[in-house]
Structure formats: structure tokens, C-alpha cells
Design an enzyme around this catalytic site. Structure first.
Site, PDB file in Angstrom:
ATOM      1  N   THR A   1       0.860  -1.241   0.068  1.00  0.00           N
ATOM      2  CA  THR A   1      -0.053  -0.058  -0.012  1.00  0.00           C
ATOM      3  C   THR A   1       0.827   1.070   0.037  1.00  0.00           C
ATOM      4  OG1 THR A   1       0.082   0.090   2.555  1.00  0.00           O
ATOM      5  CG2 THR A   1      -1.934  -1.139   1.291  1.00  0.00           C
ATOM      6  N   ARG A   2       0.237   2.378  -0.347  1.00  0.00           N
ATOM      7  CA  ARG A   2       0.859   3.759  -0.405  1.00  0.00           C
ATOM      8  C   ARG A   2       1.520   3.992   0.730  1.00  0.00           C
ATOM      9  NH1 ARG A   2      -3.637   6.795  -4.020  1.00  0.00           N
ATOM     10  NH2 ARG A   2      -4.677   6.341  -2.287  1.00  0.00           N
ATOM     11  N   ASP A   3       0.694   3.756   1.944  1.00  0.00           N
ATOM     12  CA  ASP A   3       0.989   4.206   3.287  1.00  0.00           C
ATOM     13  C   ASP A   3       2.369   3.342   3.664  1.00  0.00           C
ATOM     14  OD1 ASP A   3      -1.195   5.732   3.094  1.00  0.00           O
ATOM     15  OD2 ASP A   3      -2.394   4.091   4.259  1.00  0.00           O
TER      16      ASP A   3
END
Lengths: 101, 569
Positions: free
Chosen positions: B283-285
């Protein structure tokens, strides 16, 4: 990525009249907008170019004449030790430097 | 005392991106006089024009309402459920229901107005194929054409709103400046819609256009509106070199679409430690936190980033992968500015991409301040802690439309109120004084100091003492605002425009830091080094408001939106 002792020269038309020339340290991969930002931050706070810029060729706000050719400022890659003459395009009334009505 | 310009309208829309334009259309069609303020030019400023751009609606409606080939197994309820799952459950649920229900009709309308559907795709986090691909510039130009078809809508270009004028918790107008001639303009309005987008430019590196400074959020906060979920920002990998590409999301695209690898200075593919299965497809996070820690712990490069590389991909295969991307561009090609990617990596860092929180709105886009509404990215609630892919573009249509109708309804029964000459003079005098020559503070230095502080404190990795430092620095910078010194005249003066944005930057960073300090846990894009796990007791929304000059925080329970406790700082 500063390359030692190399510059680019930006000749900017002021208020549709005279030209001012600025020497900007050259960096590999820079464009007209990076040079204008350098001038604004370090050499002359009074230069005017658009505040709203997408920086990626989509908004069209940085359209200008570069060495006589209409181009997006963000799309022009600069070469070391070269001169770039920058002014507004067409016959639009100039408000200040690169800003037209 | 000086005379300033005065304008009067029924509905004032601040911001000319997708949400603002959509709001103006609805308010106009309900019979209101409408005025739009744009910092730049209509249809080309704001972030809508730059979107890449999937527009999400439920796949059932893609078939049944839009007449394309969707998946009828899908439903609005499933779309709402995926939106809430992606938002870690912190979404305003009624708002999500309204959004999922109305999005298909709004997108159909946009297509009927001439927007061009390029393709369909399934995006991460979606159970079904819901991404309708419409290019951002086509999306924005379609709305701009609808504005021009309504010639009574007044469009003021090159005008920046500075503050909302509030009387007895009722919004009555704005103080504004026309940057084209430097003149002050007071605009009285019966209702106001804020549609100014996110505040990504409080960070030094962002994928967003330069215009998105958080002006509207900061103005609404000063006017007394509540802010919600302000601790959640999405970061994705953007270039940190060369200067022409700072914040450009090309590295992110290479990771998603071309299988690019991510390396630290020791040559390790560090995502293997964080997410051994998905690595760069995590995920981007997670990628943002991992990359930031690599950089902070000294394993970054000289431009402050880590390396995104496609060197392992055969050249002729890489060309195939990126074909679709180049096709979207006109005259601008990232590769013109980059080294040979078959040899070198791109130094990249997490770049501010999206503001998940914002002005707290109800299902009619009201803000709790009479006559004040918010739409689009500057509003909070729909996305919770993390926005689902493609929801930004459909959301601006839904909330823009609702805000337009609500503002027109309020305007129909409201009176015009104008500020007194004394109030007006006092407000504008401090801005005129920035030229008086007595000050010594440099607006550009202060702006850079705030951006650097934002990256170090409210960036992807956070901790208590740094968040407290952010608040201290914002207080210090704010105290310097009366001593600013600008050069030249007031006509299109960039230095003065920077000077006038400092108050907004201070408010945005301070609100974000306060909310992030209050959330003593890690959740979604909010990562605390000192509290690195989610904590069930923090399963709530944090709201921040200005009350008697103080920043006041409250925990609101997610299900009932009821206030649980109050903390003053």
C-alpha cells in the site's frame, strides 16, 4: 545534481519592454520553471510568472515564448551555457513580465 | 480612509476546480446569482485538470445507468462498504451512503455533457471493476464548458480569497485581493461554498499543483468551522530530483505499472522487510513510512530520497509498459528530464498527494457556520483515514452538486451584510503594511521553513516531540507575519502572494500537528514512531476547532458522531 561552474542564461522580457538577463547555476535535467524559481528565490523577487502551475504539462499555464517559439515552460529542458530568451506569447496585453490579461 | 472595491452576489464559490465548477452549476440552475473566484484561470487551475484519472462508481450502475460493460453483481452498498474499509472505518457513514448513491447520476451527467470515457479498469481496494477512465483535463474542460454556457455566472480570475467575514456565526462574505492589479475587493454573499482542494503545498514535495495551499480549510477554521480527520494525508513516491520533476508521480506509476524496484543506499530492496509478499506493490502508506524511515536513518541519497529502478526490466518490455502513460501527455515527457532509466534509478521520496480530512460537513455540505458550505477535497468525512482509488473524482461531482443546491437554498432567504469601513480598513491595512519597508522578515525564507518543518514533523513518520515542535514553529512564524517585508509594487507580486499564504500554512500545519499528537496510535497513513500500532480506544474521529482563540480538540465516536471528550491545548 550541480555540475561545477556551468550556468544557463535567462533573458526575461520585463513588462513587455526591456530585457533583464540572469545567470542561473546549471543543473542536469532542469527546465524553464526551475530557472525562474531560482531567479525568484535568489536573484530578483519582483519577477512575475504564474502562481498556479501543475508542473507536468497538463494545465498550460506556463505557455511562453522561448527563443522565439511558443512552448510550455515546464516542457523545455535547459542545456548548459546556453541563452534562453523568454517572453509572453502572441499579442495579449502584458500585465507584468510573463503575466498577460 | 481608503475606498476598496465591493461586489455583491447570492452564492460565492471559492475555487474553480471540479468541485467549485460543479457547485456553481447547481446553484445557478436553482436560480441564484453565482460568482466563482479562481486564483488562476477557470478550467485549468486546481488539481482536477492534473488527475490521472479514474472516476469510481459502483459497477452495477456502470451497466444499468451508464450503459457500459460493468459487473451487475456489484451494488451501491458494496461500493460504500469498500470505501469504508479503505477509510479504516473512520468515514462519515451517512455521507458515504449519499456519495455511493449519487455518484452514478453525477458521472452520467458529466458524460452527457461531453466527457470522454477512455477505458475501464479495476483499481486497488475495489471488489469490482469500477474505475471509469476520464482524463483530468477533459473532466475539467467539460465542466468549464457548462460554466460558459451559463453566462450569468461571474468568473473572477486571478482573485485570491483571504478570509471569511463572519457575523454571529454566519458567513457574510470574504476579504479578497485581485492579484492582477493588487487591489483589495470585499465580496458580500448570502452564502459561500469553499472548494479550494487540499493543502499539499504546505509540504516541500507534492504531486499537487502549486495552487493547493489549503487556503479554504484555513479560512473555514478561522471562521469557526470544525475540521475533521486532519491527521490523515496520503503520500506516494514522487521525484526529488531533478528540480524540474520535484513531486512528479512518475516513480509511483513505474512501481504500480512496470514493476519498478525500490532501493536504499545500501542497495537493499527494503520493502522486503516491510511487506515480503507485495514489496513495491504494497500500500502507498506502507511504502511511504518505510521509505521515510530509510531516509531518516541515513540510507537515502544526496537529494534526500531512495531509488526507484526499472533496470531489471528488458528495455523493449519497459517500452511496452510505459506506452499507455506517454500517450496521455502533450509536449511534456518525464523522460526528457531523467537519466537513462535502463542505467540509473530515479531518486524519489514520499510526496504529499491527497488530504483525506478537511472541513467537517454534514450530508447537505453545511459546516455548522450559517451560510458556509464545503465541497471536494477541502471537505472531510467521506474518505475517513484513507481515500479509495478513484473516489476523489466522483466525490467532487457529488459534494459540488449538493453544496450548490444547499447554498442556493440558503441564499434565497438570506440578507446581504457588509462589513463596516473600519473593519475593512483594519483588515487590509496589515496586508498593505507588508510593503512599508519597516519589516525585515523574508516571506520566502519563512515559507521554506514551514515546508521543511511540515516534512520533518507531519510527514509520513511522526512522534510527540516533533509534533510539539511543529506547533511551536507555527506560533513563531505567525508572530513574524506583522514584520514581513515585500519588494516592488502590488501588481502580480509573487513575494506578496507568498506572504499572504503564510497565515494559512501556519494554521494547517498546526491543526494537523495537534490532531496527529492527539492520535497516540498508528492507523492508515498516520504513523507514529512512538505508538506504532493501532489502539482500539482511538477508533474515533478527531475534530479540531478554534474556540475563543484557542485550538480545541474533541474525540467524536464514529457511529454516532457524538462528542466524547474535549482537550484544550
Amino acid at each position: 545534481m550541480k555540475s561545477n561552474n556551468k550556468n544557463v542564461n535567462i533573458k526575461l522580457r520585463r513588462h513587455g519592454q526591456t530585457y533583464d538577463e540572469f545567470e542561473v547555476p546549471f543543473e542536469e535535467g532542469m527546465n524553464i520553471l526551475s530557472a525562474l524559481q531560482y531567479i525568484y528565490e535568489n536573484l530578483d523577487r519582483t519577477i512575475a510568472y504564474p502562481v498556479c502551475l501543475c508542473r507536468m504539462g497538463k494545465c498550460g499555464a506556463c505557455i511562453m515564448q522561448v527563443n522565439g517559439k511558443s512552448q510550455l515552460g515546464c516542457a523545455v529542458r535547459l542545456a548548459a551555457d546556453k541563452l534562453y530568451v523568454i517572453e509572453t506569447i502572441g499579442n495579449k496585453e502584458v500585465i507584468k513580465d510573463l503575466i498577460t490579461k | 480612509m481608503k475606498n476598496y472595491n465591493h461586489l455583491i452576489t447570492d452564492v460565492l464559490v471559492i475555487g474553480s476546480g471540479g468541485a467549485g465548477m460543479r457547485a456553481a452549476i447547481s446553484a445557478h440552475d436553482d436560480g441564484a446569482n453565482v460568482m466563482i473566484l479562481s486564483k488562476g484561470r477557470l478550467g485549468v487551475s486546481g488539481s482536477t485538470v492534473t488527475a490521472c484519472a479514474d472516476v469510481s462508481v459502483d459497477s452495477n450502475s456502470i451497466t444499468k445507468l451508464l450503459g457500459f460493460n460493468g459487473d451487475i453483481e456489484d451494488s451501491k452498498e458494496q461500493f460504500a462498504a469498500d470505501t469504508i474499509k479503505s477509510g479504516w472505518g473512520l468515514n462519515h457513514k451517512e455521507l458515504v451512503d449519499v456519495f455511493a448513491d449519487q455518484a452514478p447520476r453525477r458521472v452520467k451527467e458529466l458524460i452527457d455533457w461531453g466527457a470522454k470515457v477512455e477505458n475501464f479498469a479495476i483499481s486497488p481496494g475495489h471488489t469490482y471493476r469500477r474505475a471509469i477512465i476520464i482524463k483530468g483535463n477533459n473532466f475539467a474542460h467539460t465542466l468549464a464548458r457548462q460554466i460558459r454556457l451559463r453566462p450569468t455566472i461571474q468568473v473572477l480570475e486571478g482573485v485570491i480569497a483571504l478570509d471569511i467575514i463572519v457575523k454571529d456565526r454566519c458567513a457574510t462574505g470574504v476579504y479578497a485581493v485581485n492579484i492582477m492589479n493588487g487591489e483589495f475587493t470585499t465580496i458580500s454573499a448570502k452564502s459561500i461554498i469553499i472548494a479550494t482542494g487540499g493543502a499539499m503545498n504546505v509540504f516541500p514535495v507534492t504531486t499537487a499543483p502549486n495552487d493547493l495551499m489549503g487556503d479554504g480549510m484555513a479560512m473555514a477554521y478561522r471562521a469557526g468551522a470544525k475540521m475533521v480527520d486532519m491527521e490523515f494525508q496520503t503520500f506516494l513516491m514522487g521525484c526529488c530530483s531533478p528540480s524540474s520533476l520535484i513531486g512528479n508521480n512518475y516513480p509511483f506509476v513505474l512501481m504500480c505499472r512496470a514493476g519498478a524496484h525500490l532501493y536504499n543506499r545500501e542497495g537493499e530492496r527494503f520493502m522486503e522487510k516491510w511487506d515480503p509478499e507485495r514489496r513495491e506493490k504494497s500500500t502507498r502508506d506502507k511504502i511511504a513510512v518505510a521509505s521515510t524511515l530509510e531516509i531518516l536513518e541515513g540510507r537515502g541519497g544526496r537529494n534526500g530520497g531512495v531509488w526507484v529502478s526499472v533496470r531489471h526490466i528488458p528495455k523493449n518490455l519497459f517500452e511496452y509498459y510505459t506506452e499507455w502513460y506517454e500517450g496521455k501527455k502533450t509536449g511534456f515527457d518525464e523522460k526528457d528530464f531523467l537519466p537513462d532509466l535502463m542505467q540509473d534509478g530515479i531518486e524519489s521520496m514520499p510526496s504529499a498527494h491527497f488530504w483525506n480530512g478537511g472541513i467537517k460537513i454534514d450530508t447537505d455540505c453545511s459546516t455548522g457556520i450559517e451560510g458556509l458550505f464545503a465541497a471536494g477535497e477541502c471537505a472531510g468525512g467521506i474518505h475517513g483515514a484513507n481515500r479509495l482509488s478513484g473516489n476523489a473524482m466522483s466525490e467532487i461531482l457529488v459534494t459540488g452538486n449538493i453544496a450548490g443546491h444547499s447554498a442556493a437554498r440558503t441564499a434565497a432567504s438570506a440578507q446581504v451584510t457588509t462589513p463596516s469601513k473600519e473593519e475593512e480598513y483594519a483588515y487590509y491595512k496589515k496586508l498593505e503594511d507588508m510593503f512599508c519597508g519597516n519589516g525585515s522578515e523574508d516571506p520566502v525564507v519563512l515559507k521554506k521553513q514551514l515546508q521543511k518543518t511540515a516534512w520533518e514533523t507531519i510527514g509520513p513518520v511522526r512522534e510527540q516531540k516533533e509534533l510539539e515542535r511543529a506547533i511551536r514553529i507555527c506560533d513563531e512564524v505567525e508572530n513574524k507575519i506583522p514584520h514581513l517585508c515585500c519588494h516592488g509594487d502590488r501588481v502580480y507580486n509573487k513575494e506578496w502572494i507568498d506572504a499572504m499564504s503564510l497565515a494559512n500554512m501556519c494554521d494547517i500545519i498546526r491543526i494537523t500537528a495537534a490532531a496527529a499528537a492527539h492520535r497516540k496510535e498508528s492507523r492508515s497513513s498516520h504513523y507514529r514512531k512512538d505508538y506504532n500500532k493501532p489502539n482500539d480506544s482511538m477508533f474515533c474521529n478527531i475534530t479540531v476547532e478554534k474556540s475563543n482563540g484557542q485550538l480545541k480538540m474533541s474525540n467524536c465516536s464514529v457511529s454516532t458522531q457524538k462528542v466524547q471528550g474535549v482537550q484544550q491545548i
